[in-house]
Design an enzyme around this catalytic site. Structure first.
Site, short mmCIF file in Angstrom:
data_model
loop_
_atom_site.label_atom_id
_atom_site.label_comp_id
_atom_site.label_asym_id
_atom_site.label_seq_id
_atom_site.Cartn_x
_atom_site.Cartn_y
_atom_site.Cartn_z
N ASP A 30 4.20 1.38 -12.53
CA ASP A 30 5.24 0.75 -11.71
C ASP A 30 6.44 1.70 -11.64
O ASP A 30 6.85 2.31 -12.63
CB ASP A 30 5.66 -0.60 -12.32
CG ASP A 30 6.44 -1.43 -11.31
OD1 ASP A 30 5.90 -2.46 -10.87
OD2 ASP A 30 7.58 -1.05 -10.98
N ILE A 31 7.02 1.82 -10.45
CA ILE A 31 8.12 2.75 -10.23
C ILE A 31 9.41 2.28 -10.93
O ILE A 31 10.28 3.10 -11.23
CB ILE A 31 8.33 2.92 -8.70
CG1 ILE A 31 9.02 4.22 -8.37
CG2 ILE A 31 9.05 1.75 -8.07
CD1 ILE A 31 8.98 4.58 -6.88
N ASN A 87 2.51 -12.15 -9.27
CA ASN A 87 3.54 -12.86 -8.52
C ASN A 87 2.93 -13.32 -7.20
O ASN A 87 2.26 -12.54 -6.52
CB ASN A 87 4.75 -11.96 -8.27
CG ASN A 87 5.56 -11.72 -9.52
OD1 ASN A 87 5.73 -12.62 -10.34
ND2 ASN A 87 6.03 -10.50 -9.71
N GLY A 93 9.26 -14.21 -6.61
CA GLY A 93 9.91 -12.92 -6.38
C GLY A 93 8.95 -11.85 -5.91
O GLY A 93 9.28 -10.66 -5.94
N GLN A 94 7.75 -12.24 -5.47
CA GLN A 94 6.79 -11.24 -4.99
C GLN A 94 7.43 -10.36 -3.92
O GLN A 94 7.93 -10.86 -2.91
CB GLN A 94 5.54 -11.93 -4.40
CG GLN A 94 4.47 -10.93 -3.95
CD GLN A 94 3.25 -11.60 -3.31
OE1 GLN A 94 3.27 -12.80 -3.03
NE2 GLN A 94 2.20 -10.82 -3.08
N HIS A 100 -1.71 -7.74 -6.41
CA HIS A 100 -1.77 -6.77 -7.51
C HIS A 100 -1.50 -7.48 -8.81
O HIS A 100 -0.90 -8.56 -8.83
CB HIS A 100 -0.73 -5.65 -7.30
CG HIS A 100 0.66 -6.15 -7.08
ND1 HIS A 100 1.09 -6.63 -5.86
CD2 HIS A 100 1.71 -6.29 -7.93
CE1 HIS A 100 2.34 -7.02 -5.95
NE2 HIS A 100 2.75 -6.84 -7.21
N HIS A 102 0.30 -6.99 -12.56
CA HIS A 102 1.15 -6.20 -13.44
C HIS A 102 0.56 -6.24 -14.85
O HIS A 102 0.16 -7.31 -15.32
CB HIS A 102 2.56 -6.80 -13.54
CG HIS A 102 3.34 -6.79 -12.27
ND1 HIS A 102 4.38 -5.91 -12.05
CD2 HIS A 102 3.27 -7.56 -11.16
CE1 HIS A 102 4.91 -6.16 -10.85
NE2 HIS A 102 4.25 -7.16 -10.30
P1 AMP Z 1 5.87 -7.84 -7.06
O1 AMP Z 1 7.21 -8.50 -7.26
O2 AMP Z 1 4.81 -8.44 -7.94
O3 AMP Z 1 5.47 -7.77 -5.62
O4 AMP Z 1 6.06 -6.37 -7.62
C1 AMP Z 1 5.90 -5.21 -6.87
C2 AMP Z 1 6.11 -4.06 -7.82
O5 AMP Z 1 5.75 -2.87 -7.16
C3 AMP Z 1 7.55 -3.91 -8.32
O6 AMP Z 1 7.56 -4.01 -9.74
C4 AMP Z 1 7.94 -2.50 -7.84
O7 AMP Z 1 8.72 -1.81 -8.79
C5 AMP Z 1 6.57 -1.86 -7.64
N1 AMP Z 1 6.53 -0.78 -6.65
C6 AMP Z 1 6.99 -0.83 -5.37
N2 AMP Z 1 6.75 0.33 -4.73
C7 AMP Z 1 6.13 1.14 -5.64
C8 AMP Z 1 5.63 2.48 -5.59
N3 AMP Z 1 5.73 3.23 -4.49
N4 AMP Z 1 5.04 2.97 -6.69
C9 AMP Z 1 4.95 2.23 -7.82
N5 AMP Z 1 5.41 0.96 -7.93
C10 AMP Z 1 5.99 0.42 -6.86
#
Ligand code: AMP
Ligand code: ZN
Length: 113
Positions: A30-31, A87, A93-94, A100, A102
């Site tokens: 995760d970024i 999420n 908060g998705q 995906h 986490h």
């Molecule tokens: P969600 O709230 O479950 O949709 O989480 C999406 C997650 O994707 C968040 O924790 C972001 O930090 C992560 N994210 C978004 N863009 C990227 C990216 N390019 N590379 C890695 N993680 C990402």
């Protein structure tokens, strides 16, 4: 999907270190990590989330869970523990509407309630 960030990463259009890749999914860090280990297990298939998964989606999520367990071992958090989170929808908060999982671990995680 054209503009979906996870589809773009999966297609190799956005460079990203893949910790695992197979025909059904891939795994990236995760970024914005919320824990020392914070991975995302992402299907290649653009499902928006858990709603209306269907039989194929059920099988796919079984595979994602198996990969998550494998990754926990590789990240050395299998014994100390970890949390898997999906999420789904606005109240969760998705942020990315491409399903995906986490995987977070490597520290004592906050209580859920
Ligand atoms: P969600 O709230 O479950 O949709 O989480 C999406 C997650 O994707 C968040 O924790 C972001 O930090 C992560 N994210 C978004 N863009 C990227 C990216 N390019 N590379 C890695 N993680 C990402
Ligand atoms: Zn997508």
């Amino acid at each position: 999907m054209q503009d979906c960030i996870f589809c773009r990463i999966g297609r190799g259009e956005v460079p990203s270190l893949m910790l695992h890749r197979d025909e059904r999914c891939f795994v990236i860090r995760d970024i914005h990590p919320l824990a020392p280990t914070h991975l995302l297990i992402i299907p290649h298939l653009h499902l928006t989330g858990l709603n209306g998964l269907g039989a194929h989606g059920e099988q796919l999520f079984g595979h994602l869970m198996a990969v998550a367990g494998e990754m926990a071992g590789r990240e050395r958090v299998a014994a100390t523990g970890y949390r898997l989170v999906v999420n789904q929808g606005p109240d969760s908060g998705q942020a990315v509407t491409h399903a995906h999982i986490h995987l977070m671990g490597g520290k004592r995680l906050p209580e859920l309630g």
